[in-house]
Design an enzyme around this catalytic site. Structure first.
Site, PDB file in Angstrom:
ATOM      1  N   ALA B  46       0.773  -1.090   0.087  1.00 20.34           N
ATOM      2  CA  ALA B  46       0.038  -0.049  -0.013  1.00 20.34           C
ATOM      3  C   ALA B  46       0.972   1.309  -0.103  1.00 20.34           C
ATOM      4  O   ALA B  46       1.878   1.336   0.595  1.00 20.34           O
ATOM      5  CB  ALA B  46      -1.022  -0.054   1.192  1.00 20.34           C
ATOM      6  N   ASN B 127      -7.467   0.353  -1.743  1.00 17.88           N
ATOM      7  CA  ASN B 127      -7.429  -0.646  -0.731  1.00 17.88           C
ATOM      8  C   ASN B 127      -8.336   0.150   0.417  1.00 17.88           C
ATOM      9  O   ASN B 127      -7.935   1.086   1.421  1.00 17.88           O
ATOM     10  CB  ASN B 127      -6.091  -0.681   0.030  1.00 17.88           C
ATOM     11  CG  ASN B 127      -6.194  -1.308   1.505  1.00 17.88           C
ATOM     12  OD1 ASN B 127      -7.016  -1.845   2.039  1.00 17.88           O
ATOM     13  ND2 ASN B 127      -4.811  -1.376   1.876  1.00 17.88           N
ATOM     14  N   CYS B 130      -8.450  -1.922   4.574  1.00 17.54           N
ATOM     15  CA  CYS B 130      -7.484  -2.265   5.908  1.00 17.54           C
ATOM     16  C   CYS B 130      -8.061  -2.233   7.136  1.00 17.54           C
ATOM     17  O   CYS B 130      -8.478  -0.965   7.495  1.00 17.54           O
ATOM     18  CB  CYS B 130      -6.134  -1.324   5.513  1.00 17.54           C
ATOM     19  SG  CYS B 130      -4.936  -1.930   6.744  1.00 17.54           S
TER      20      CYS B 130
HETATM   21  C1  LIG Z   1       1.256  -8.887   6.474  1.00 17.13           C
HETATM   22  C2  LIG Z   1       0.330  -8.556   5.458  1.00 17.13           C
HETATM   23  C3  LIG Z   1       0.265  -7.175   5.021  1.00 17.13           C
HETATM   24  C4  LIG Z   1      -0.792  -6.739   4.080  1.00 17.13           C
HETATM   25  N1  LIG Z   1      -0.782  -5.607   3.531  1.00 17.13           N
HETATM   26  C5  LIG Z   1      -1.806  -5.336   2.920  1.00 17.13           C
HETATM   27  C6  LIG Z   1      -1.712  -3.999   2.354  1.00 17.13           C
HETATM   28  O1  LIG Z   1      -0.884  -3.299   2.478  1.00 17.13           O
HETATM   29  N2  LIG Z   1      -2.789  -3.689   1.137  1.00 17.13           N
HETATM   30  C7  LIG Z   1      -4.113  -4.681   1.037  1.00 17.13           C
HETATM   31  O2  LIG Z   1      -4.704  -4.139   0.316  1.00 17.13           O
HETATM   32  N3  LIG Z   1      -3.835  -5.620   1.724  1.00 17.13           N
HETATM   33  C8  LIG Z   1      -2.832  -6.107   2.454  1.00 17.13           C
HETATM   34  N4  LIG Z   1      -2.923  -7.281   3.074  1.00 17.13           N
HETATM   35  C9  LIG Z   1      -4.145  -8.213   2.795  1.00 17.13           C
HETATM   36  C10 LIG Z   1      -3.695  -9.351   1.587  1.00 17.13           C
HETATM   37  O3  LIG Z   1      -3.037  -8.497   0.248  1.00 17.13           O
HETATM   38  C11 LIG Z   1      -4.507 -10.318   1.264  1.00 17.13           C
HETATM   39  O4  LIG Z   1      -5.892  -9.518   0.672  1.00 17.13           O
HETATM   40  C12 LIG Z   1      -4.796 -11.162   2.421  1.00 17.13           C
HETATM   41  O5  LIG Z   1      -3.840 -11.354   3.233  1.00 17.13           O
HETATM   42  C13 LIG Z   1      -5.805 -12.437   2.199  1.00 17.13           C
HETATM   43  O6  LIG Z   1      -4.895 -13.162   1.239  1.00 17.13           O
HETATM   44  P1  LIG Z   1      -3.876 -14.518   1.868  1.00 17.13           P
HETATM   45  O7  LIG Z   1      -4.886 -15.123   3.020  1.00 17.13           O
HETATM   46  O8  LIG Z   1      -3.538 -15.160   0.522  1.00 17.13           O
HETATM   47  O9  LIG Z   1      -3.048 -13.870   2.756  1.00 17.13           O
HETATM   48  C14 LIG Z   1      -1.881  -7.951   3.937  1.00 17.13           C
HETATM   49  C15 LIG Z   1      -1.747  -9.109   4.429  1.00 17.13           C
HETATM   50  C16 LIG Z   1      -0.740  -9.692   5.199  1.00 17.13           C
HETATM   51  C17 LIG Z   1      -0.570 -10.992   5.641  1.00 17.13           C
END
Ligand SMILES: Cc1cc2nc3c(=O)[nH]c(=O)nc-3n(C[C@H](O)[C@H](O)[C@H](O)COP(=O)(O)O)c2cc1C
Ligand SMILES: Cc1cc2nc3c(=O)[nH]c(=O)nc-3n(C[C@H](O)[C@H](O)[C@H](O)COP(=O)(O)OP(=O)(O)OC[C@H]3O[C@@H](n4cnc5c(N)ncnc54)[C@H](O)[C@@H]3O)c2cc1C
Ligand SMILES: Cc1cc2nc3c(=O)[nH]c(=O)nc-3n(C[C@H](O)[C@H](O)[C@H](O)COP(=O)(O)OP(=O)(O)OC[C@H]3O[C@@H](n4cnc5c(N)ncnc54)[C@H](O)[C@@H]3O)c2cc1C
Ligand SMILES: Cc1cc2nc3c(=O)[nH]c(=O)nc-3n(C[C@H](O)[C@H](O)[C@H](O)COP(=O)(O)O)c2cc1C
Ligand code: FES
Ligand code: FES
Lengths: 255, 303, 303, 255
Positions: B46, B127, B130
């Site tokens: 982000a 986003n 969040c």
């Molecule tokens: C450590 C971490 C940081 C994340 N940072 C962002 C972010 O900056 N912006 C965003 O839209 N989603 C963020 N997410 C969400 C992920 O992009 C994703 O939507 C979510 O983790 C579900 O996917 P997953 O189960 O494969 O992790 C973050 C997730 C994690 C685990």
């Protein structure tokens, strides 16, 4: 460069209260650059996160590295049950360790607390090899928790303290430090956050290196789980423990 | 057109696999592990208007088949991202999707306006979901009118298509999806994390310093699949699916549910090679389930 | 008062452990495994006004650290439950909590009026959160006004305290909790399942015949803990916590978050002895974390 | 009465395409009442649901029971990797099996399809012991999938059909049934739903018993995951496969 490999467990033994020593065989040892680096282990494939464990020793001849860990939670409890011969999914070596190549001092003080002791062992060996004099102060909670005293003794003087006085002198490592005044030019420390803070305050006349712990996510510098703030005025404002650290020069980060 | 290709607004993907925002930084660290040109796309961390230092640590905790995170949108700000981080990604033959966040509509618009001008940024991911920041972020993602408003304004300034990233922490995901579609979203990205908590039993306090964190990983996959399945029936824009993808079977499940591409988040922490491996193994999975192109699979469970 | 006792409206619990609704039938099957008098309470399967045959099968599917179910409130109707099922439970020295469901406020009121007159039924659990039926159930659980209305009317007829079981499928759990508290709820029960889906990749269709199902198990625990933690700060009535409890550490976590007692659902399927085992092991867990009574632990993370 | 116990894997072998035979030792065998009952196995402690597998044989002398299973998904794939000597968490015996005590016929026909064959084996043995004549028709997809033909042959006549004709006669079990007219008074069947339906339609002049499969939750009758509708007019309106079944008299439930 970090690699990911299935490393074979060559030996695995209890060395102190809830504390295990394990040697792992693979290509990883040849990638280790500095003492203080860590490996990031996926203990069970159903875990969501790896566990960071410091590299305690490296043997390039046999292609093994040694780790020591304490059983704290789910992951380490499960690791304790892994039999010799099984393989572990290991990512590493990670982070920046103690920059021994930079050290110009001739007498080094090592201060380790509890499960922070292991990385100092490989450091001590490397310092010794460079001809640097090593004095080690080790702090443990009680007599049963003490490990690696003899190993350090082969490399220099060792002073052990236990919180309850059940072994060595009673108290904290910081109680020992004043008595060592004038016996070292630089120091290296690893242990719990409170100990590092106390050590760096007690030794604030010296430059030294501290190895810091935090809960990691990726372990490779991508997720910002492990940041620690840098002092006011720092351009970036923070450091990542997993990539910039875990070892930092005193003053580089705010404890 | 190869079997693995997918065409989405602004994005010609050579395959439907990309790292999810926040789990891959700005790519540099993972470029040590494999060639980023292999990826269908890269969704970067982000960007906000100014530097943010995020939440206090601990910021992550493990849960059953998942993890909590509360990074708090730490990032150097859009200007420094453009100067310091994005040039590196121009070396690769992979479209970049820039994840855009803010506390106010104005901030979203400012970031979107700037970052969408960078040539290899081919799409934005808004986003609005969040859960880990005190202001901004999630309230835009839980109120259809606010979500539509920020989408509309960002669309006005963005040089590239805008994908809106939906929050699963809502009563009615379909109305959120429809609101942003109507406001001009070119695509959707679903799902972000679910708000969760874990306590440290010794300290008798939440493990995560921010108290709550976002739950990701295989634990949330059934919720993501349900939401994508429901939304696919009601909107016409494509969906980038995510939440707990770890295997090619998971990829197939997302595509059948209605996703046109799949992002991989937390699984990068378990296995930094995961995206590369899934890309390599996907043809075999397509074969296993009797498909010859990705396009055929999209929404396959609705036929 | 022993260390394990908990006093809640209508319920003098000898310990804070009870089976969750729908996962323990009406107790009979589990009485083959252990003495039901050991239990803190028993929450029985949902009762509706008339016989319901529920959804087509398959009704369950496994997910990572969880499961989906869409039973669809199958039950013989309140009258037959009173005649055929409840007498058996009067043999045990354990209070019964009757789970009450319906399609209309009228049906809730009818069922509550009847079942609350049975002497060993010491409390009702108002199921306004079942995601697996076409009408009734979940819409009462996602709209604060409807939730308050059904609570208010049931309170008027019920002879025993009323616990309202909240759905996690909402944007704002605190406002749901406050709405039902204001309407007279004596307690809350949280959480019901999250709506999810899994696809059968070979058939390219949802595994569950009802398409969606309710997600339960350890996967949802972080969401339940978060919601209980948030609600505990804002309401004065006690909370029965549930969602993925499998170990005494989980029980401790729920109590610290703010639950006064804990219900165990899906874990009964993995291990039919789970409730008995947790009751036996709980004193050791209390000891481990430095507690001498259950009452001390409740809300411990808020101090 | 059902019990839950950790049973030791005494033997474990591949007997046909993706099909394994396993013998388990413990107290469970002494609790088995009828052929057609099943055990409910927690294959891995991280699974959320147990897997129901029919009891294919019981040996009270050695305290063992035999199961046969086909690798279909995650659970059975993991089961296939369990080594001899390891223990499995088994709940059982579950459900109502074939009520051999009620059978008054003197000649029984057994019709099994694929992984529905196993429970018929213990049934065949019990019928034989009661002096009842047993004819068995087994259907498999192809030659590689055939198992237990010889075992059944020791107990009576066996006819095998494969869908592709790669072994025995080509076609479905129902293609065989007309040729057996007049050779049996009652029948017992277990196999995929489509087969059961076809068999019961082909044999609608006979009373028989069918063993039915559905995804189970609790496996003990408490969760209503496994209901199957009963014919119009039935007082309860449904049956639970895990408790009332898995074996039902023809006409007792709607297929
Ligand atoms: C450590 C971490 C940081 C994340 N940072 C962002 C972010 O900056 N912006 C965003 O839209 N989603 C963020 N997410 C969400 C992920 O992009 C994703 O939507 C979510 O983790 C579900 O996917 P997953 O189960 O494969 O992790 C973050 C997730 C994690 C685990
Ligand atoms: C760079 C570094 C080096 C380390 N070196 C060692 C070592 O040599 N020997 C050793 O015994 N321990 C070491 N630790 C601490 C070790 O990582 C934790 O004790 C271990 O991860 C706990 O895992 P668990 O599954 O037992 O605990 P759980 O509480 O079940 O773990 C849950 C999660 O929290 C994380 N976590 C829990 N406690 C800590 C902690 N204190 N530090 C970091 N993460 C934590 C785990 O990694 C995991 O992601 C090191 C930590 C870091 C950051
Ligand atoms: C009473 C009964 C007796 C059975 N006897 C045998 C036997 O002797 N040998 C044998 O190989 N199989 C038998 N089955 C089928 C067997 O239970 C499934 O093949 C097995 O559970 C699949 O598990 P999995 O983990 O490989 O599949 P997955 O798809 O990974 O399983 C996921 C979930 O679905 C359930 N499930 C999937 N397929 C089936 C199915 N066909 N029937 C019931 N549940 C299913 C699983 O139990 C599990 O809960 C029997 C089923 C029942 C109901
Ligand atoms: C098979 C099944 C049936 C259920 N039936 C009901 C029900 O009839 N009424 C109800 O209020 N909740 C019902 N629930 C929800 C549980 O009571 C509980 O809230 C939920 O499963 C979370 O707890 P767990 O993770 O321990 O299973 C059911 C859950 C399952 C798994
Ligand atoms: S753990 Fe991910 S950046 Fe350090
Ligand atoms: S599986 Fe639970 S009632 Fe049959």
């Amino acid at each position: 460069m970090m690699i990911r490999e299935d490393m074979e467990i060559l030996s695995h033994e209890l060395v102190a209260d809830k504390t295990y020593k394990m040697t792992l065989k693979g290509d990883m040892p040849s990638h280790v650059i500095q003492p203080g680096q860590f490996v990031h282990i996926l203990i069970d494939s159903s875990d969501s996160l790896r566990r960071p464990i410091s590299i305690a020793d490296v043997d390039l001849t046999s292609g093994t590295l040694t780790i020591l860990y304490k059983v704290l939670g789910k992951g380490t409890a499960s690791m304790a049950e892994k039999p010799v011969g099984e393989h572990l999914d290991v990512l590493g070596p990670g982070g920046n360790g103690y920059p021994i190549e930079e050290v110009s001092a001739s007498r080094a003080l090592l201060v380790g607390g509890g499960i922070g002791v292991p990385p100092l062992y490989y450091l001590a060996k490397q310092l010794k090899e460079k001809g640097i004099d090593v004095t080690t102060v080790l702090g443990f909670q009680h007599a049963d928790a003490v490990f690696f005293e003899d190993e350090f003794r082969e490399l220099g003087e060792v002073i052990v303290a236990t919180n309850d006085g059940s072994y060595g002198s009673k108290g904290f490592v910081t109680d020992i430090l004043p008595s060592l005044d004038g016996r070292f030019d630089t120091y290296f420390s690893c242990g719990p956050a409170v100990m590092l803070k106390a050590v760096s305050e007690t030794l604030d006349d010296f430059d030294g290196y501290l190895s810091i712990e935090e809960r990691l996510g990726c372990g490779v510098g991508a997720c910002f789980a492990c940041v620690v703030p840098a002092p006011e005025g720092d351009a970036k404002g923070y450091r990542k423990i997993c990539r910039d650290g875990p070892v930092f020069r005193t003053g580089e980060v705010i404890l | 057109m190869t079997a693995m290709q997918v065409s989405l607004p602004g994005l010609e993907l050579k395959n439907p696999i990309m790292p999810a925002s926040g789990c891959f930084g700005f790519g540099k660290e993972f470029s040590d592990f494999y060639d980023l040109s292999l990826l269908g796309a890269i969704i970067i961390k982000a960007a906000t208007g100014n530097t943010r230092y995020g939440n206090p640590t601990p910021r992550v905790a493990e849960t059953s088949s998942g993890m909590l995170n509360a990074i708090g949108l730490q990032n150097p700000g859009v200007d420094r991202i453009i100067q310091e981080e994005l040039p590196f990604l121009s070396e690769f033959d992979t479209p970049v999707i820039a994840n855009v966040a803010g506390s106010t509509v104005k901030e979203y618009v400012e970031v979107a306006g700037k970052i969408s001008q960078i040539s290899h940024v081919r799409a934005l991911e808004l986003n609005i979901s969040c859960p880990n920041v005190k202001e901004g972020g999630v309230q835009f993602g839980t109120d259809p009118e606010l979500a539509a408003e920020v989408t509309r304004q960002v669309k006005q300034v963005s040089k590239v298509p805008v994908y809106v990233k939906l929050s699963p922490n809502v009563t009615d995901i379909v109305s959120m999806a429809k609101a942003v579609e109507e406001a001009g979203a070119d695509g959707l990205s679903m799902i972000n994390t679910l708000t969760g908590m874990r306590l440290d039993l010794d300290r008798k306090q939440p493990i995560i310093a921010n108290q709550t964190g976002g739950l990701s990983g295989p634990a949330i996959k059934p919720i993501a699949i349900r939401m994508i399945y429901q939304v696919y029936q009601e909107v016409d824009v494509p969906i980038i699916g995510m939440g707990g993808v770890e295997t090619t079977d998971d990829v197939v499940e997302y595509l059948l549910a209605g996703a046109s591409a799949v992002a991989i988040g937390s699984a990068n922490f378990k296995n930094p090679f995961i995206c590369k491996e899934l890309i390599e193994e996907l043809p075999a999975a397509m074969d296993r389930y009797g498909f010859t192109t990705i396009e055929e699979m999209i929404g396959g469970a609705h036929r």
